[in-house]
Design an enzyme around this catalytic site. Structure first.
Site, PDB file in Angstrom:
ATOM      1  CG  ASP A  92      -0.334   0.086   2.520  1.00 26.14           C
ATOM      2  OD1 ASP A  92       0.893   0.288   2.587  1.00 26.14           O
ATOM      3  OD2 ASP A  92      -1.050  -0.028   3.522  1.00 26.14           O
ATOM      4  CG  ASP A 270      -6.075  -5.312   1.775  1.00 28.00           C
ATOM      5  OD1 ASP A 270      -6.665  -4.538   1.002  1.00 28.00           O
ATOM      6  OD2 ASP A 270      -5.743  -4.986   2.927  1.00 28.00           O
ATOM      7  CB  CYS A 308     -12.352 -26.191   7.082  1.00 23.78           C
ATOM      8  SG  CYS A 308     -10.776 -25.335   6.803  1.00 23.78           S
ATOM      9  CB  CYS A 310      -7.200 -25.651   6.869  1.00 26.82           C
ATOM     10  SG  CYS A 310      -7.603 -25.600   8.621  1.00 26.82           S
ATOM     11  CB  CYS A 313     -10.297 -28.326   9.979  1.00 24.71           C
ATOM     12  SG  CYS A 313     -10.897 -26.669  10.386  1.00 24.71           S
ATOM     13  CG  HIS A 339      -9.899 -22.418  10.529  1.00 24.28           C
ATOM     14  ND1 HIS A 339     -10.465 -23.403   9.750  1.00 24.28           N
ATOM     15  CD2 HIS A 339     -10.867 -21.476  10.712  1.00 24.28           C
ATOM     16  CE1 HIS A 339     -11.734 -23.087   9.489  1.00 24.28           C
ATOM     17  NE2 HIS A 339     -12.005 -21.917  10.068  1.00 24.28           N
TER      18      HIS A 339
HETATM   19 ZN   LIG Z   1      -9.849 -25.225   8.884  1.00 19.98          ZN
END
Ligand SMILES: [Zn+2]
Length: 375
Positions: A92, A270, A308, A310, A313, A339
């Site tokens: 930025d 963002d 999820c 990820c 998880c 996560h």
């Molecule tokens: Zn997750």
């Protein structure tokens, strides 16, 4: 090598999906950029940020110019090498954070003088200096220097500010172009201002296109106006900007903000929300946000989100995350951040696939039905 090439692969309503090719890699759009404020996405190793699917991260000129300093980062080989992130970085311009974080700021046509929030030292930020700092950092996508007034100001205040930002945009373009070697491998985005006003936004969009930029940001939103006013502005603002260039909505947002903005033709985002919320115990899920500190999670052996993908998880229970968070353990902040950022990337991937397959309206409706079901 391609300096900057945006290709739209599919459209569905106003939503678009595509890719931006840059020398340091490809950015799939719609894209969510994790915020790496002070040369770090807080609580995340860069390799983990990459592994969850982020193609690009954001760095903050204001923070980096104060600490460790742009000249020092340049001496150390640039921001990518310094922080071990070899893919694109968007920086930025520092304008927004000078307005929101620093003390004793004075804004003139020349630029902004301000006192550091860290040690009170005095600094100058002008369009030319902002371009120089972003060049020293080695930014891939450089943002024009602008003033971001609060959206609730009177129209004449917003208009005066916008017109000055457009003069600063021209000076930013000239400053960026003067760094020939850096300009040959990076991109410059202009920032549309004008608050919630359609006419002012149109004037701003016209002036930016006269100057010419690689991409166009929609600035001056997500500054307290609320989702309804933001969406009302996004009903007209993206279409005032070039159809064939990326559109970046700065500082947004919640998962439902992202879906609504993509629906209205935005390509890039963002926000500190997923990382900051994660550190504070809030997890985002397909069924809406949850607070892991809540007592009902104390003996819940399930993951944050059943759907999820990820690694958090797959591995850790709500009960364990609840404990870490209650105990103030650093690992709690790390896992919750991972996560949340992974969830955001899955949301973007879901939107990209839905647009490509011409089923974005159904995706958005399904997302909202589930996300808000508990409310
Ligand atoms: Zn997750």
């Amino acid at each position: 090598m391609t300096r900057f090439q945006f290709n739209i692969h599919a459209r569905d309503g106003k939503a678009r999906t595509g890719t931006i090719q840059m020398q340091r890699g490809e950015i799939r759009t719609p894209a969510f950029m994790p915020v790496g404020t002070a040369a770090t996405v807080k609580a995340m190793k860069p390799e983990t940020v990459r592994s969850i699917g982020a193609d690009i991260i954001l760095g903050n000129t204001y923070h980096l110019m104060l600490r460790p300093g742009a000249e020092r980062v340049a001496r150390l080989g640039g921001l990518h090498k310094f922080m071990n992130w070899d893919r694109p970085i968007l920086t930025d311009s520092g304008g927004y954070q000078v307005m929101s974080l620093s003390d004793l700021r004075k804004i003139t046509e020349e630029g902004v003088t301000f006192a550091s929030h860290i040690d009170g030292s005095r600094h100058n930020l002008t369009p030319e200096r902002s371009m120089e700092i972003q060049r020293l950092l080695g930014s891939d996508i450089v943002m024009a220097f602008d003033e971001c007034p609060r959206a609730d100001q009177p129209k004449d205040v917003i208009e005066r500010s916008m017109l000055m930002s457009m003069r600063w945009a021209k000076r930013s373009r000239e400053g960026f172009d003067s760094g020939e070697e850096h300009a040959a491998r990076s991109a410059l985005f202009g920032i549309q201002q004008g608050g919630l006003n359609e006419d002012l936004r149109s004037i701003s969009a016209g002036k930016l296109q006269e100057i010419g930029f690689d991409g166009y940001a929609i600035g001056g939103l997500a500054v307290g106006e609320g989702q309804e006013a933001m969406f009302a502005t996004l009903d007209f603002a993206p279409s005032q900007l070039p159809e064939d260039k990326p559109r970046y909505l700065m500082g947004v947002g919640k998962p439902d903000d992202l879906v609504g903005a993509v629906e209205r033709g935005v390509d890039m985002f963002d926000c500190v929300l997923p990382s900051r919320s994660g550190r504070n115990g809030q997890a985002f899920t397909w069924s809406g946000p949850l607070n892991i500190r809540n007592a009902k999670h104390a003996e819940d052996t399930g993951p944050i989100d059943e759907d999820c993908t990820c690694s958090v998880c797959a591995t850790y229970s709500r009960a364990y995350l609840h404990h870490l968070n209650k105990a103030g353990e650093i690992l709690g902040a790390m896992l919750m951040t991972e996560h949340n950022l992974a969830f955001y990337q899955q949301l973007m991937a879901g939107m990209r696939a839905a647009i490509a397959e011409g089923r974005f309206a159904a995706f958005a409706a399904g997302f909202r039905a589930r996300y808000f079901a508990g409310k």
